[in-house]
Design a protein around this motif. Structure first.
Motif, PDB file in Angstrom:
ATOM      1  N   LYS A 150      -8.698  39.616 -23.294  1.00 50.79           N
ATOM      2  CA  LYS A 150      -7.344  38.866 -22.989  1.00 50.79           C
ATOM      3  C   LYS A 150      -6.720  38.579 -24.129  1.00 50.79           C
ATOM      4  CE  LYS A 150      -5.089  35.492 -19.342  1.00 50.79           C
ATOM      5  NZ  LYS A 150      -5.023  34.502 -18.568  1.00 50.79           N
ATOM      6  N   GLN A 151      -6.036  38.886 -23.938  1.00 51.13           N
ATOM      7  CA  GLN A 151      -4.913  38.134 -25.760  1.00 51.13           C
ATOM      8  C   GLN A 151      -3.473  37.844 -25.157  1.00 51.13           C
ATOM      9  OE1 GLN A 151      -6.311  38.826 -28.675  1.00 51.13           O
ATOM     10  NE2 GLN A 151      -7.881  39.449 -28.000  1.00 51.13           N
ATOM     11  N   ALA A 152      -3.004  36.617 -26.676  1.00 52.82           N
ATOM     12  CA  ALA A 152      -2.113  36.550 -26.066  1.00 52.82           C
ATOM     13  C   ALA A 152      -1.196  37.180 -26.803  1.00 52.82           C
ATOM     14  CB  ALA A 152      -2.414  34.900 -26.712  1.00 52.82           C
ATOM     15  N   SER A 153       0.308  36.713 -26.646  1.00 50.56           N
ATOM     16  CA  SER A 153       1.915  37.197 -27.236  1.00 50.56           C
ATOM     17  C   SER A 153       2.119  36.470 -28.198  1.00 50.56           C
ATOM     18  CB  SER A 153       2.681  37.746 -26.336  1.00 50.56           C
ATOM     19  OG  SER A 153       3.625  37.130 -25.542  1.00 50.56           O
ATOM     20  N   ALA A 154       3.232  36.049 -28.651  1.00 45.64           N
ATOM     21  CA  ALA A 154       3.896  35.102 -30.078  1.00 45.64           C
ATOM     22  C   ALA A 154       4.201  34.597 -28.489  1.00 45.64           C
ATOM     23  CB  ALA A 154       4.261  36.060 -31.141  1.00 45.64           C
ATOM     24  N   ILE A 155       5.482  35.356 -27.431  1.00 48.49           N
ATOM     25  CA  ILE A 155       6.150  33.887 -26.872  1.00 48.49           C
ATOM     26  C   ILE A 155       4.603  33.389 -25.692  1.00 48.49           C
ATOM     27  CG2 ILE A 155       6.487  35.685 -25.517  1.00 48.49           C
ATOM     28  CD1 ILE A 155       9.063  33.682 -26.688  1.00 48.49           C
ATOM     29  N   GLU A 156       3.600  33.617 -25.770  1.00 47.13           N
ATOM     30  CA  GLU A 156       3.302  32.950 -24.473  1.00 47.13           C
ATOM     31  C   GLU A 156       2.130  31.735 -25.662  1.00 47.13           C
ATOM     32  OE1 GLU A 156       1.338  35.862 -21.876  1.00 47.13           O
ATOM     33  OE2 GLU A 156       0.096  36.121 -23.390  1.00 47.13           O
TER      34      GLU A 156
ATOM     35  N   VAL B 145       1.859  25.888 -26.672  1.00 44.44           N
ATOM     36  CA  VAL B 145       2.010  25.173 -28.349  1.00 44.44           C
ATOM     37  C   VAL B 145       3.112  23.899 -27.257  1.00 44.44           C
ATOM     38  CG1 VAL B 145       2.817  24.653 -29.761  1.00 44.44           C
ATOM     39  CG2 VAL B 145       0.799  26.466 -29.897  1.00 44.44           C
ATOM     40  N   ARG B 146       4.152  24.122 -26.522  1.00 45.30           N
ATOM     41  CA  ARG B 146       5.681  23.692 -26.765  1.00 45.30           C
ATOM     42  C   ARG B 146       4.768  22.384 -25.088  1.00 45.30           C
ATOM     43  NH1 ARG B 146       8.865  27.823 -27.848  1.00 45.30           N
ATOM     44  NH2 ARG B 146       8.976  29.064 -26.177  1.00 45.30           N
ATOM     45  N   LYS B 147       4.088  23.149 -24.108  1.00 43.57           N
ATOM     46  CA  LYS B 147       3.835  22.571 -23.351  1.00 43.57           C
ATOM     47  C   LYS B 147       2.844  21.552 -23.531  1.00 43.57           C
ATOM     48  CE  LYS B 147       1.356  22.810 -19.202  1.00 43.57           C
ATOM     49  NZ  LYS B 147       0.194  24.458 -18.135  1.00 43.57           N
ATOM     50  N   TRP B 148       1.927  22.042 -24.420  1.00 43.14           N
ATOM     51  CA  TRP B 148       1.486  20.657 -24.920  1.00 43.14           C
ATOM     52  C   TRP B 148       1.934  19.261 -25.750  1.00 43.14           C
ATOM     53  CZ3 TRP B 148       1.216  19.237 -29.972  1.00 43.14           C
ATOM     54  CH2 TRP B 148       0.456  17.911 -30.436  1.00 43.14           C
ATOM     55  N   LEU B 149       3.175  19.929 -26.701  1.00 42.45           N
ATOM     56  CA  LEU B 149       3.147  18.855 -27.231  1.00 42.45           C
ATOM     57  C   LEU B 149       4.266  18.207 -26.433  1.00 42.45           C
ATOM     58  CD1 LEU B 149       5.148  17.705 -29.440  1.00 42.45           C
ATOM     59  CD2 LEU B 149       6.807  19.475 -29.058  1.00 42.45           C
TER      60      LEU B 149
ATOM     61  N   SER C 196      -9.277  35.258 -37.796  1.00 38.89           N
ATOM     62  CA  SER C 196      -7.958  36.709 -37.691  1.00 38.89           C
ATOM     63  C   SER C 196      -6.870  35.945 -37.786  1.00 38.89           C
ATOM     64  CB  SER C 196      -8.655  36.945 -36.016  1.00 38.89           C
ATOM     65  OG  SER C 196      -8.193  35.686 -34.319  1.00 38.89           O
ATOM     66  N   SER C 197      -5.849  36.709 -38.151  1.00 38.61           N
ATOM     67  CA  SER C 197      -4.541  36.586 -37.950  1.00 38.61           C
ATOM     68  C   SER C 197      -3.735  35.719 -37.130  1.00 38.61           C
ATOM     69  CB  SER C 197      -3.581  38.053 -38.718  1.00 38.61           C
ATOM     70  OG  SER C 197      -4.074  39.060 -37.614  1.00 38.61           O
ATOM     71  N   GLN C 198      -4.101  36.509 -35.613  1.00 38.67           N
ATOM     72  CA  GLN C 198      -3.757  35.547 -34.003  1.00 38.67           C
ATOM     73  C   GLN C 198      -4.516  34.540 -34.452  1.00 38.67           C
ATOM     74  OE1 GLN C 198      -5.554  37.202 -30.490  1.00 38.67           O
ATOM     75  NE2 GLN C 198      -2.679  36.384 -30.045  1.00 38.67           N
ATOM     76  N   TRP C 199      -5.522  33.673 -34.843  1.00 45.08           N
ATOM     77  CA  TRP C 199      -6.337  32.486 -34.808  1.00 45.08           C
ATOM     78  C   TRP C 199      -5.170  31.890 -35.797  1.00 45.08           C
ATOM     79  CZ3 TRP C 199      -9.792  29.766 -32.248  1.00 45.08           C
ATOM     80  CH2 TRP C 199      -9.543  28.389 -32.554  1.00 45.08           C
ATOM     81  N   ARG C 200      -5.183  32.272 -36.134  1.00 46.84           N
ATOM     82  CA  ARG C 200      -4.521  31.400 -37.769  1.00 46.84           C
ATOM     83  C   ARG C 200      -2.731  31.257 -37.614  1.00 46.84           C
ATOM     84  NH1 ARG C 200      -6.244  35.411 -41.261  1.00 46.84           N
ATOM     85  NH2 ARG C 200      -5.036  36.169 -41.170  1.00 46.84           N
ATOM     86  N   GLN C 201      -2.690  32.536 -36.722  1.00 43.51           N
ATOM     87  CA  GLN C 201      -1.228  32.167 -36.007  1.00 43.51           C
ATOM     88  C   GLN C 201      -0.958  30.963 -34.958  1.00 43.51           C
ATOM     89  OE1 GLN C 201       0.612  35.687 -33.811  1.00 43.51           O
ATOM     90  NE2 GLN C 201       2.757  34.682 -33.377  1.00 43.51           N
ATOM     91  N   LEU C 202      -2.069  31.212 -34.513  1.00 45.29           N
ATOM     92  CA  LEU C 202      -1.902  29.925 -33.000  1.00 45.29           C
ATOM     93  C   LEU C 202      -2.407  28.487 -34.257  1.00 45.29           C
ATOM     94  CD1 LEU C 202      -1.933  28.759 -30.354  1.00 45.29           C
ATOM     95  CD2 LEU C 202      -4.548  29.679 -30.167  1.00 45.29           C
TER      96      LEU C 202
ATOM     97  N   ARG D   8      -1.424  27.422 -37.023  1.00 48.69           N
ATOM     98  CA  ARG D   8      -0.455  26.864 -37.639  1.00 48.69           C
ATOM     99  C   ARG D   8       0.905  26.211 -36.608  1.00 48.69           C
ATOM    100  NH1 ARG D   8      -1.008  31.643 -41.457  1.00 48.69           N
ATOM    101  NH2 ARG D   8       0.174  33.516 -39.972  1.00 48.69           N
ATOM    102  N   LEU D   9       0.756  27.081 -35.228  1.00 49.72           N
ATOM    103  CA  LEU D   9       2.139  26.905 -34.450  1.00 49.72           C
ATOM    104  C   LEU D   9       1.779  25.400 -33.788  1.00 49.72           C
ATOM    105  CD1 LEU D   9       4.576  27.648 -33.026  1.00 49.72           C
ATOM    106  CD2 LEU D   9       3.040  28.605 -31.341  1.00 49.72           C
ATOM    107  N   LEU D  10       0.667  25.376 -33.734  1.00 50.58           N
ATOM    108  CA  LEU D  10      -0.288  24.310 -33.469  1.00 50.58           C
ATOM    109  C   LEU D  10      -0.318  22.973 -34.040  1.00 50.58           C
ATOM    110  CD1 LEU D  10      -3.436  24.621 -30.969  1.00 50.58           C
ATOM    111  CD2 LEU D  10      -1.451  23.586 -30.031  1.00 50.58           C
ATOM    112  N   GLY D  11      -0.675  23.645 -36.028  1.00 49.63           N
ATOM    113  CA  GLY D  11      -0.309  22.306 -36.845  1.00 49.63           C
ATOM    114  C   GLY D  11       1.339  21.735 -36.820  1.00 49.63           C
ATOM    115  N   ARG D  12       2.583  22.624 -36.399  1.00 49.39           N
ATOM    116  CA  ARG D  12       3.798  22.893 -36.179  1.00 49.39           C
ATOM    117  C   ARG D  12       4.005  21.384 -35.723  1.00 49.39           C
ATOM    118  NH1 ARG D  12       6.322  22.155 -40.278  1.00 49.39           N
ATOM    119  NH2 ARG D  12       8.104  21.672 -39.193  1.00 49.39           N
ATOM    120  N   GLY D  13       3.121  22.099 -34.692  1.00 53.01           N
ATOM    121  CA  GLY D  13       3.144  21.078 -32.757  1.00 53.01           C
ATOM    122  C   GLY D  13       3.212  19.778 -33.213  1.00 53.01           C
TER     123      GLY D  13
END
Length: 539
Positions: A83-89, A94-98, A166-172, A174-179
């Motif tokens: 099960k993978q996650a898309s960018a919008i997911e 992250v918005r929900k967590w924020l 992985s690149s997807q992990w780094r993407q998640l 970075r997004l969480l860090g911004r949050g």
């Protein structure tokens, strides 16, 4: 507890689903010495339980990993393989967590009154921002530990398989860090009395609105079985088997008409088209269905189930709400109660010798059920289900006890009715003396039919055919229910008060006050004795 096929660690007990898993010997200290973990998921269908199961599996694996000294990521990768996650997911998560993070902090953390505590909280927020920035900045080797923990928790909650590094992990990350940075800046502004400023447009209010719309669209696209909705509805309502049979038939008819079983796809136009087909198509007898049947039976079923589903969040709205059936009411040609001649014809026929081919129970039903209906105004199936133990002598008054325990009672409420003196003079109580169990059918002859068509109901159908054969063949008077209408007329004729006659027949009290207390059997006995006796000559 039975394992659910196709799902590891998922079990069913009754209608509830459980997470169940054995604890390895070397990790039992982390589970208070337990050999096995069992936990209710609080759900009864697999669609609801899958997400909750993933969280329990992830939590369990994390505890095992901690106990064994393994990296937490090993546990995260075991949640839901593939099960993978898309960018919008990821952005939505992250918005929900924020929003949850800021709400929690606003309700608990931002309440210090001591200046020293305020400064300490401020400093902590700023320090965390710097730590997070270093972990997601250019050339950063590893994210801040708080960011990593958040990423692991979100993966566990969503059931994502994301390889750390992985690149997807780094993407998640970075997004969480911004949050995290966004959340801390908002909290610092609240603490200082400043207005919040938006630093990253991914956390703007319009993005939250888009998240809500996408969630609605996703919910609408998930199939919702009408048959499954009916099952949940019937279980909650605990309807009578006969009613359940009718409801299943109507839902099946609607599903066949639509060509699918997805309540989420049903629209107002579908319900209207079905209504029009029902009004046009002939019944088995070749006649068209009446407006009343379509309105009060078919449409009522669909409307009730969809209303329940919408009220319980299973579908967005009730597509059958407001659908009506026009047309004139069927003219009433005559009263629906038996005339004196019709009543006399039926009661006279009960005194004639029955055919030898009838079972003893059918012979007894033909002899006594019409008389009991005539003097009690009861529904025919309330009498055909009578058991010998339901006929009692209470303080010198012979009575019958009409109870749901014996079969079906329309409102589910038991009642006691006194027997008319004429029934006793004919010897009804003596006829059944020494018997036990059902009086008018033999349970040993039960052939395993549907609960929606029980034996006592078949006895009522037998009596209806017999009444027609006797000569009461006017289609405008029901062959069994005619007694119920006639009783009301005869009760009014002798001045029986409305409250008492409704209590005898099991009709709903007209006012809330009339629903209080019980109707004394002495009162019912006095009212029953007022009824004019039927003067029928024997054979």
């Amino acid at each position: 507890m039975k394992a659910v096929k196709g799902y590891r660690y998922l079990y069913r007990r009754g209608d509830q689903l459980y997470f169940r898993r054995r604890v390895p010997l070397n990790a039992r200290a982390a589970f208070d010495g337990k050999e096995e973990v069992q936990k209710s998921l609080g759900a009864s269908n697999i669609a609801e339980a899958r997400h909750l199961l993933a969280i329990e599996v992830a939590t369990f694996d994390k505890m095992i990993a901690d106990a064994a000294g393994k990296p937490v990521a090993d546990a995260v990768r075991q949640i839901v393989p593939g099960k993978q996650a898309s960018a919008i997911e990821m952005e939505e998560a992250v918005r929900k967590w924020l929003s949850e993070r800021v709400e929690r902090a606003t309700n608990s953390e931002l309440a210090p009154t001591n200046p020293g505590d305020v400064q300490q909280l401020w400093d902590g927020l700023q320090a965390q921002v710097e730590n997070v920035k270093q972990g997601i900045g250019l050339g950063a080797g590893q994210a801040a530990i708080t960011t990593t923990w958040l990423a692991e928790d979100i993966c566990a909650a969503e059931g994502w398989e994301i390889e750390q590094g992985s690149s997807q992990w780094r993407q998640l990350v970075r997004l969480l860090g911004r949050g995290q940075i966004e959340a801390n800046s908002w909290l610092a502004a609240d603490l200082n009395g400043d207005a919040r400023t938006l630093q990253d447009t991914r956390f703007a209010p319009e993005q939250y609105r888009l998240d809500e719309q996408r969630q609605v669209d996703r919910s609408a696209s998930v199939p919702v079985s009408m048959v499954a909705l009916l099952e949940r509805y019937l279980k909650e309502r605990e309807v009578a088997p006969a009613t359940e049979k009718v409801w299943r038939r109507h839902i099946a008819h609607f599903v066949a008409f639509l060509g699918h079983d997805d309540a989420a796809r049903v629209r107002l136009a579908d319900v209207v088209a079905w209504k029009e087909k029902l009004l046009d198509e002939p019944t088995d007898g070749g006649k068209r269905k009446s407006i009343r049947t379509v309105r009060d039976s078919y449409l009522a079923v669909i409307r009730s189930v969809f209303s329940w589903a919408a009220g319980n969040g299973k579908i967005a709205h009730n597509p059958a709400a407001g659908v009506t059936v026009g047309g004139k009411r069927k003219p009433s040609i005559r009263d629906r109660g038996f005339t004196d001649n019709e009543a006399g014809l039926i009661l006279s026929a009960t005194l004639t010798p029955p055919p030898n081919r009838l079972t003893p129970e059918r012979k007894l039903a033909r002899r006594w059920v019409p008389w009991i209906c005539a003097y009690t105004g009861a529904r025919v199936n309330e009498i055909t289900q009578l058991r010998a133990e339901d006929v009692k002598n209470e303080r010198g008054i012979w009575t019958i006890y009409i109870t749901p325990e014996a079969g079906g009672v329309k409102d589910g409420t038991a009642r006691t009715v006194a027997l008319h003196p004429h029934l006793l003079e004919q010897g009804f109580h003596r006829t059944i003396a020494g018997k036990s169990g059902p009086l008018f059918y033999d349970p040993a002859l039960h052939r395993g039919g549907s609960e929606g068509n029980p034996q006592y109901k078949k006895v009522g159908e037998f009596l209806a055919r017999w009444v027609r054969d006797v000569g009461v063949d006017d289609p405008n008077v029901p062959p069994n229910h005619g007694w119920r209408h006639r009783f009301k007329t005869e009760a009014r004729r002798v001045g029986m008060d409305a409250e008492t006659r409704d209590a005898i027949q099991g009709h709903t009290p007209r006012t809330e006050g009339e629903g209080y207390g019980n109707m004394p059997i002495e009162t019912i006995w006095a009212a029953i004795r007022k009824l004019k006796r039927y003067k029928i000559a024997g054979p």
